[in-house]
Design an enzyme around this catalytic site. Sequence first.
Site, PDB file in Angstrom:
ATOM      1  N   ASP A 180       0.298  23.749 -47.578  1.00 35.55           N
ATOM      2  CA  ASP A 180       1.117  23.701 -46.362  1.00 35.55           C
ATOM      3  C   ASP A 180       0.814  22.472 -45.518  1.00 35.55           C
ATOM      4  O   ASP A 180       1.560  22.164 -44.585  1.00 35.55           O
ATOM      5  CB  ASP A 180       0.876  24.953 -45.497  1.00 35.55           C
ATOM      6  CG  ASP A 180       1.481  26.203 -46.112  1.00 35.55           C
ATOM      7  OD1 ASP A 180       2.459  26.061 -46.871  1.00 35.55           O
ATOM      8  OD2 ASP A 180       0.973  27.299 -45.843  1.00 35.55           O
TER       9      ASP A 180
ATOM     10  N   ASP B 269      -0.618  28.332 -43.635  1.00 36.61           N
ATOM     11  CA  ASP B 269      -2.024  28.721 -43.751  1.00 36.61           C
ATOM     12  C   ASP B 269      -2.697  28.219 -45.027  1.00 36.61           C
ATOM     13  O   ASP B 269      -3.909  28.284 -45.154  1.00 36.61           O
ATOM     14  CB  ASP B 269      -2.181  30.246 -43.671  1.00 36.61           C
ATOM     15  CG  ASP B 269      -1.304  30.970 -44.698  1.00 36.61           C
ATOM     16  OD1 ASP B 269      -0.769  30.297 -45.608  1.00 36.61           O
ATOM     17  OD2 ASP B 269      -1.165  32.200 -44.593  1.00 36.61           O
TER      18      ASP B 269
ATOM     19  N   VAL C  29       0.831  -1.209   0.000  1.00 36.92           N
ATOM     20  CA  VAL C  29       0.000   0.000   0.000  1.00 36.92           C
ATOM     21  C   VAL C  29       0.861   1.252   0.000  1.00 36.92           C
ATOM     22  O   VAL C  29       0.587   2.239  -0.690  1.00 36.92           O
ATOM     23  CB  VAL C  29      -0.957  -0.012   1.216  1.00 36.92           C
ATOM     24  CG1 VAL C  29      -1.711   1.320   1.311  1.00 36.92           C
ATOM     25  CG2 VAL C  29      -1.939  -1.166   1.105  1.00 36.92           C
ATOM     26  N   ALA C  30       1.951   1.225   0.769  1.00 34.11           N
ATOM     27  CA  ALA C  30       2.813   2.409   0.867  1.00 34.11           C
ATOM     28  C   ALA C  30       3.488   2.746  -0.451  1.00 34.11           C
ATOM     29  O   ALA C  30       3.843   3.903  -0.699  1.00 34.11           O
ATOM     30  CB  ALA C  30       3.870   2.187   1.954  1.00 34.11           C
TER      31      ALA C  30
ATOM     32  N   ASP D 216       6.058  31.831 -41.059  1.00 34.93           N
ATOM     33  CA  ASP D 216       5.755  32.710 -42.182  1.00 34.93           C
ATOM     34  C   ASP D 216       6.075  34.148 -41.766  1.00 34.93           C
ATOM     35  O   ASP D 216       6.260  34.440 -40.582  1.00 34.93           O
ATOM     36  CB  ASP D 216       4.272  32.609 -42.551  1.00 34.93           C
ATOM     37  CG  ASP D 216       3.917  31.273 -43.170  1.00 34.93           C
ATOM     38  OD1 ASP D 216       4.696  30.801 -44.013  1.00 34.93           O
ATOM     39  OD2 ASP D 216       2.879  30.703 -42.812  1.00 34.93           O
TER      40      ASP D 216
ATOM     41  N   THR E  55      -4.975  13.120   2.143  1.00 36.33           N
ATOM     42  CA  THR E  55      -4.218  14.359   2.341  1.00 36.33           C
ATOM     43  C   THR E  55      -3.311  14.708   1.172  1.00 36.33           C
ATOM     44  O   THR E  55      -2.866  15.848   1.062  1.00 36.33           O
ATOM     45  CB  THR E  55      -3.356  14.252   3.616  1.00 36.33           C
ATOM     46  OG1 THR E  55      -2.356  13.235   3.424  1.00 36.33           O
ATOM     47  CG2 THR E  55      -4.208  13.886   4.817  1.00 36.33           C
TER      48      THR E  55
ATOM     49  N   GLU F 121      -1.185   6.640  -5.530  1.00 33.61           N
ATOM     50  CA  GLU F 121      -2.526   6.768  -6.093  1.00 33.61           C
ATOM     51  C   GLU F 121      -2.710   8.148  -6.729  1.00 33.61           C
ATOM     52  O   GLU F 121      -2.192   9.139  -6.275  1.00 33.61           O
ATOM     53  CB  GLU F 121      -3.595   6.580  -5.004  1.00 33.61           C
ATOM     54  CG  GLU F 121      -3.708   5.176  -4.464  1.00 33.61           C
ATOM     55  CD  GLU F 121      -2.871   4.983  -3.212  1.00 33.61           C
ATOM     56  OE1 GLU F 121      -1.985   5.819  -2.966  1.00 33.61           O
ATOM     57  OE2 GLU F 121      -3.109   4.001  -2.484  1.00 33.61           O
TER      58      GLU F 121
ATOM     59  N   GLU G 142       6.634   6.327   4.326  1.00 32.06           N
ATOM     60  CA  GLU G 142       5.601   5.313   4.493  1.00 32.06           C
ATOM     61  C   GLU G 142       6.201   3.907   4.533  1.00 32.06           C
ATOM     62  O   GLU G 142       5.644   3.004   5.170  1.00 32.06           O
ATOM     63  CB  GLU G 142       4.572   5.422   3.369  1.00 32.06           C
ATOM     64  CG  GLU G 142       3.699   6.668   3.474  1.00 32.06           C
ATOM     65  CD  GLU G 142       2.767   6.829   2.283  1.00 32.06           C
ATOM     66  OE1 GLU G 142       2.824   5.959   1.383  1.00 32.06           O
ATOM     67  OE2 GLU G 142       1.996   7.798   2.237  1.00 32.06           O
TER      68      GLU G 142
END
Length: 896
Positions: A622, A618, A289-290, A336, A717, A294, A687
């Site tokens: 192109d 443009d 878990v440590a 350009d 937290t 997550e 942890e």
Amino acid sequence: MTHLSALGASAPFSPDPREPLSLLRRELGTGTEGLSDREAARRLTVHGPNEVQVKERTSVGRELVQQLAHPLALLLWAAAVLAFVAGIAVLGWAIIVVIVVNAAFALLQERQAERAVETLARYVPEHAEVMRNGHQQTVEARTLVPGDLLLLEEGNKVPADARLTQGAIEADLSMLTGESAPAERVTGPAVQGLPLLQEPDLVFSGTTCTGGQAQAVVYATGNRTELGRIAALSQHTHREQSPLEQQVKRVAWLIAAAAVAMGAVFLVTGVAVGLPLTDALMFAIGLLVANVPEGLLPIITLALAVGVRSLARRGAVVKRLSAVETLGSTNVICTDKTGTLTQNKMRLQSLWTPGHGSEGGPWVKELARAAADCTTVTRDPEGRLRGDPTEIALVAGAAELDVCPDLEARDAQRRTVYRFDPRLRMMSVVHPPDGEGDHLLLITKGAPEAILARTVTDPGMPADLTVREARATADHMARHGMRVLAVATRELAPDALPGRRADAEASLRLLGLVGLYDPPRPEVAAAVRRCHEAGIRVHIVTGDNGATAAAVAREVGIGEPALRVVPEAETVSDPELDELLASNSDTEIVFARSSPETKLKVADALRHHGQIVAMTGDGVNDAPALHRAHIGVAMGRSGTDVAREAATMVLTDDNFATIVTAIEAGRRVYDNVRKFIVYIFAHLTPEVVPFAVFALSGGAIPLPLTVLQILAIDLGTETLPALALGRERAEPGAMTRPPRKSSQGVISRDMLIRSWGYLGVVSAVLAMSAFFYVLWRAGWQPGDPTGPGSALHDAYVTATTATFAGIVTCQIGTAFAARTDHASLREIGLLTNPLLLVGIAFEVVFTATLIYFPPVQGLFGTEALPLDVVLIILTFPVLVWGTDELRRHVRRRPAK
């Protein structure tokens, strides 16, 4: 016969587009002047918006299953199984709840990211030119209805299924037919027996017009178009993961493998030193878990989505989340000139005629009138000029000299238009002189070198002298930043118009030269300076004259310290191009007289040399270069639909400075991803250490932290501060360091040393100090019993609570430390990230609730902390941040 306008609120219908045109017009209830605005609004109510049905998303259930099978989720599933095996059912169910909540959170972030990208369409709405109320109008393509009269020309994307009523075009139908060659579409009767897509007088939604001009009447919109029918067959989408997400997923698998290996080793070690099997399993569960960070992937997705939305508000619409990451490593911009570096507000500044120079007279007016005649500029109902900015400047300049032609009469009398060809660098028109006469007049305008190569001189005037004088004048104008065009004419017999363009545009008589000036955008010079500070080179790739482009380049700071001009970029071979781009990293280049093919060659060459390229464009042609560049940048205002479709990013303001803003945002987003990775990884060490101490002591030191407390840290937290770090503003110096290498991974060795080996170790030492302090003050000695019913049990619960609170307060210090990689906190400001302050406030309130609220104390194994312990723990944020601030200060000091 059923009339469309009489349908009212009845069900929409689609007429047969192959029936005779007169019958189709009657069914659609439209004429040569198009629909009225009121009628179009009524039909929009009946037929709905001209939008293809959005593909269905993957079902929520399926996406939830994918989140539940993520490698980090699998690690937690293993921990839950171990909890049930050990007979700790409450812990097992708690872990399952965490898995589901975490998956739901990740799914929510994915959906938010998708919506962020989907809603970008409103920043660049597609438009269409139509005839309504008898006048040409620009409307949003989504408001088109059956019966609208479309105006199509080169570069347009066809917005609905329509039948040609005038003119002819070439259309790229490859998206529907798979054929790469453009197909001719001409006005005429339908050909019986052909499939609909092969009908020579029909055009279809989503295809593009690659040449010509035409009018067409819309007969189907939205889901009733051919594109809509095809889209209805595909109901599944798949969002491609960005390289950043792929890298982090690989790290997640690495963490999972390391956690399982560590758990197995310490499980065996624990049993070997005499730990009960239940305690050993508890240790293995805690270790698994440590090690699970997550929320890491959803936070990354959200950070990218936030970057995309922020850029859209600032004028840069990024069409893919992964492009934000790529922007941060861009080290070359190919831009350009006209409209991007300049204001695209041309004005006629200088006129020159052979034999008379720049002095006034009838010859100057003849030149100005001919230049205005050789345009496709029109007026809208309000009298405003519409068309290419260069041509608008010619017409406006002719108006100032009182020789502006009647544009509608000019177009009505015109016999032929040879549209501008970027390869020939010229355009021509043919019409009767002054609208009458027994001959025709061909007027040509274009690049001076292209026109002069096709001219003959008047009798009695030395040819070489005229050409030399014209070229010298053109060079003089160009060196002063003007765009120079030559204008020439030729008389033709009405019945002797050459069949080929090349034959028509020959033996021309030079009328003179016109100089147009387009001032640079005022903000571009500062943007170019920021590029140079950031180690980004800027090349200009333009169809304009080399001297003109060089003058603009120098005015905005491009070419410092060295500028090289390639006057005829089309003629440069691949080996020469490689040599140019690899010779000197400080040299910036103007590729003048470039064609769209030149842009593609430049993009290929830069990629070959390992550069990350942003390329602007443009036009229709192109598109290949925009595809080839890492970041294709299309113009939102002046660009064609084809260019916008091919581009990765669209500038809604056509402004070079916005590209630099986007690059800075890309760097900021990438830096922020690294910041919250440091923040999340820093908590793995404190942890894991308590479980390692427990196992290595053989149980002599009781477990300093419970698994549920770890879950409270990781899920309760940690998340909000991590999200807040994803929105951190750019660190000072972000645009003064060189671009990162494309091969650089998001997680580096230095980051791991800082998070696991520095911030993590400091946090682990502080948290364990709080644990031992509480036990020491209660008289505990190693090996003393601390289980339920023992004299030290209350002290032990208080000690684990101190460890839990100590890790949380260390998180606060880590969050402030992670805000910068090099700079001090003073430079960015303590209160400049309000979201982080909110996250920390929630963190404190959540922790206090778990410690002091009786209903949850029993679940999480917590006790109210004495005042002296609270005062000790309150120093932890400052100690964690302060030690890292000292480390960064030492790194900033110059080496002696």
